[in-house]
Design an enzyme around this catalytic site. Sequence first.
Site, short mmCIF file in Angstrom:
data_model
loop_
_atom_site.label_atom_id
_atom_site.label_comp_id
_atom_site.label_asym_id
_atom_site.label_seq_id
_atom_site.Cartn_x
_atom_site.Cartn_y
_atom_site.Cartn_z
CG LEU A 115 21.07 62.06 120.96
CD1 LEU A 115 22.46 61.70 121.46
CD2 LEU A 115 20.58 63.31 121.70
CD GLN A 117 -14.55 70.71 123.39
OE1 GLN A 117 -13.76 69.92 122.89
NE2 GLN A 117 -15.82 70.41 123.62
CB ALA A 144 20.36 55.08 122.84
N PRO A 173 17.68 52.99 118.12
CG PRO A 173 17.63 51.31 116.48
CD PRO A 173 18.43 52.49 116.96
CB THR A 210 14.51 66.30 112.77
OG1 THR A 210 13.87 65.64 113.85
CG2 THR A 210 13.54 67.21 112.06
CD GLU A 267 15.65 69.52 120.75
OE1 GLU A 267 16.08 68.98 119.73
OE2 GLU A 267 16.27 70.40 121.35
N GLY A 274 -15.50 73.69 117.87
CA GLY A 274 -16.45 72.59 117.77
C GLY A 274 -16.08 71.68 116.60
CB SER A 307 14.90 59.21 127.82
OG SER A 307 13.71 59.70 127.27
#
Lengths: 382, 261
Positions: free
Chosen positions: A124, A336, A129, A127, A157, A363, A339, A131
């Site tokens: 879909l 976090q 096109a 380069p 994908t 998506e 750590g 969103s």
Amino acid sequence: MNFELDKELQFLKEMVRELVQEKVAPRAAEIDETDEYPWDIKEALAEHEILAMPFPEEYGGTGGKALPLVIATEEIAKVSCSVAMMLTGQCLGSAAIVIAGTEEQKQRFLPGLASGEKICAMALTEPNAGSDVSSVQCTAVREGDEYVLSGTKRFATFGNIADILTVVVKTVDKKTGEKKLSCFVVEKGEGLVVRNLEHKMGIRGTPTAELFFGNMRVPAENLLGAEGDGFKIVMQVLDKTRAEIAAQAVGLAQGALEYAVQYARDRVQFGSPIGKFQAIQMKLADMEMKTQAARYLTYAAADKYDHRAHDRGKFSAMAKTFASDVALEVTSEAIQVLGGYGYIKDYPVERMFRDAKIHQIYEGTNEIQRIIVARSLLGRGF
Amino acid sequence: MQIMVCLKQILDPELPPRDFRLKQGEMAPVTEGIPLVMSSFDQNALEVGLQLREKMAGATLTAVTVGPEGASDVLRKALAVKADQAVRVPLEQDCKLSSRIVAVLLANAARQLRADLVLCGRQAGDWDGSQVGLTLAEELGWPCANLVTGIEPGPGGLVLRRELEEGYELIEGSAPLVAVVTNHETNVLRIAKVKDTMAAMRKKVEIFEPDGIKADLQGGGIELVSLEIPVKEVNCEIIPGEDGREKADNLIKRLLELKVL
């Protein structure tokens, strides 16, 4: 109203968990490290009919309902989002055929995909096109019983390994020059060139390809719906698959949360497990609340899709946006809690954090999703 | 051949010790909110049964459990890996339910099913009793093979593979027979497929009523008299010292003080 999964779905969840623990968990870190598509796991997913889940039973699938799909996707993504993407990819690449295909097209393409023998992908994005779907520049020009496809697609994908692609192009009327967004099923073959594979920060092992259609000839019977149906088909496809992206995000958040909880129980500092410190407890509580909320929104989106609810598009947009934001936050907080250990590759939360980011982007970006939600509130004039 | 496999639902052995609790004033564990699973050696028995059925045309496999309605989950799991039918003997499960009662109920089920071969796990993964298989064989008056890891059809009936300390042996047997199964790399229970898993929920579980059997056997066999979670006290002491020698000397002194040495 009952917020518990019914027994059938609970069983499915357990079955998928069992499969994932045996086949996927030992390979999850390696898939990320090598960035190689795990063919062995594809076989296992096919053998156990996971890849059949997006398809109706009459075409060799297990039913094609969205709710079981999101439950399976979540369970896989808890361990490896890359492997969950193998299921989502099979759904995304075939959804246009399921939604808009003729009986002949379904009989021709779906059984091979449901058995997992064949892989599919959707092409879909371009380069220029992303969103903005309507600015697609790839073209299909009718010549006799064929269309000739030209142009470049990006970020497809599994595009390089797919046997079957659903491709969104502009059909061009030779006489009038009028361009309409249309959707085709394309089998790999002469005229299709894989130009480049992207090096991504996350969901590694799921190849993302740049594809070039060099005057590729496609039979006219491979057109899905009519010329000009492309936009409508794409929107319907994304209404379905956005709930799966949300499920991937929920799985990632849940996986990171579970790891952080276990770590908080075991890690001792100042003479106590760090889980006894309120600073850690507050984090874990927030992670749990947000993950649960994302899960229920995702299940609601899938359920609405299965019941053809009028607001299913809004719910899939909300679920995808909320769950992906939660996934990034929860995986970050998991780091976090761990750590320094959370920041190194010996622990899976580092990978989960990298995997989470894409969910805010693919998506349909979260910004576009928020516009969809806002317009559902304000009306189409906004 | 009618193969019957006995399955028990137990608390998930992966449960962290901190989550294992006993009911107040009862000799039974808390099961609410705790995952329940099929006992692991029973999974091996089920896989042995499934493999044998695949090699014997016309053979059928029935999964049987004794327990409350929730125990049907282990039967659903068996149906998901394609057991032909499932039977539950309804009985409220508690740890006071002796192995003998269970064996008698299973023996009755075996008779009712006209089973030729009964497979059991070596021991339940919760209490490790190792009683049911042997008692069941005794109850039926059938021969029993222990520590079996696989069964093949053979010229004289069945060939059973038994694990020994330094290898294995093959023995021949013929129905009726009870085989008590232990774990092996060849009998890890297969993982179900999606369609079979979802279809398993829609299949019927037969109920074999135990009618009065429990009352007849109360007080018989082994009785549980006490059940407690051991209290573990761990005190950690760091032995001081500049180097290994000094630390070793200090350790010996401390052990002498504590009268360990």
